[in-house]
Scaffold this active site. Structure first.
Site, PDB file in Angstrom:
ATOM      1  N   PHE A   8       1.021  -1.415  -0.027  1.00  0.00           N
ATOM      2  CA  PHE A   8      -0.080   0.024   0.110  1.00  0.00           C
ATOM      3  C   PHE A   8       0.924   1.245  -0.082  1.00  0.00           C
ATOM      4  CE2 PHE A   8      -2.896  -3.125   2.028  1.00  0.00           C
ATOM      5  CZ  PHE A   8      -3.931  -3.105   1.356  1.00  0.00           C
ATOM      6  N   ASP A   9       0.291   2.077  -0.862  1.00  0.00           N
ATOM      7  CA  ASP A   9       0.805   3.566  -0.550  1.00  0.00           C
ATOM      8  C   ASP A   9       0.024   4.055   0.504  1.00  0.00           C
ATOM      9  OD1 ASP A   9       1.825   6.195  -1.638  1.00  0.00           O
ATOM     10  OD2 ASP A   9      -0.012   6.714  -1.930  1.00  0.00           O
ATOM     11  N   LEU A  10       0.792   5.179   1.113  1.00  0.00           N
ATOM     12  CA  LEU A  10       0.119   5.912   2.149  1.00  0.00           C
ATOM     13  C   LEU A  10      -0.639   7.068   2.033  1.00  0.00           C
ATOM     14  CD1 LEU A  10      -0.203   5.709   5.116  1.00  0.00           C
ATOM     15  CD2 LEU A  10       2.009   6.859   5.589  1.00  0.00           C
TER      16      LEU A  10
END
Length: 211
Positions: A8-10
């Site tokens: 996941f990107d944040l």
């Protein structure tokens, strides 16, 4: 699940960082006597590395000047900006559900890892991820994923999930599948141009990956 790990990107994917980012950008600009910018102008650049954003916002690519702006940005961000952040609706419940199903998950964000760790801890999510991979000035997201692949922490069966085109292109450059989320800072058009394997309308739709 056909993906061995979800990456996941944040910013713009798990949480909305707009308030802290906008205020920290303007803190840096004001320190150097530059005019503060409206929220909508800055939010267009949420996602890519800070140095690229400051170059775009100021039209100045002098390395020392940009480094000084980044330092001032991080000064405020480290103090208060990271906490001016909110989780998108449904993110925590969905991540907990994935974790309870023994789904492996990791974080790959352009922001330094210690800031990402602070944010995840703030929301009680820090124990859900096998790794928190952060970037820095001069490091591209595709290089971060390349490093994770070289260290055998991810594989071609891993899925990169993010809200901007840079997340998807970084995945494709490393032979990974990609997914876009439609609640962040990238438009549907921006994401569809990169031909992601999935486009998610809500965080709850991540659960479809294990059905």
């Amino acid at each position: 699940m056909k993906h061995d790990i979800l990456i996941f990107d944040l910013d713009g994917t798990l949480s909305d960082p707009k308030e802290g980012i906008v205020r920290s950008f303007n803190h840096a600009l004001a320190h150097f006597g530059l005019p503060e910018l409206p929220e909508e102008e800055i939010t267009r650049y949420i996602g890519p590395p800070l140095d690229k954003t400051f170059i775009a916002l100021t039209g100045n690519d002098d390395p020392q000047f940009i480094a000084d702006l980044v330092a001032r940005y991080r000064e405020r961000y480290a103090d208060i900006g990271y906490a001016e952040n909110r989780l998108y609706d449904g993110v925590k419940d969905t991540l907990l559900a994935l974790h309870n199903q023994k789904i492996r998950m990791g974080i790959c964000t352009s922001k330094p890892a210690h800031f990402a760790e602070q944010i995840l801890t703030l929301f009680g999510l820090d124990g859900l991820f096998e790794f928190i991979n952060g970037g820095d000035v001069g490091i591209e997201k595709w290089q971060q994923l390349q490093d994770l692949r070289q260290r055998l922490m991810i594989s071609p069966h891993s899925l990169m999930i993010g809200d901007r085109a840079v997340d998807l292109t970084a995945a494709h450059q490393n032979g990974l599948l990609s997914a876009g989320v439609l609640w962040g800072y990238g438009s549907r058009e921006e994401l569809e141009t990169e031909h992601p394997t999935y486009l998610f309308e809500t965080p709850a739709h991540w659960l479809h990956l294990i059905q």
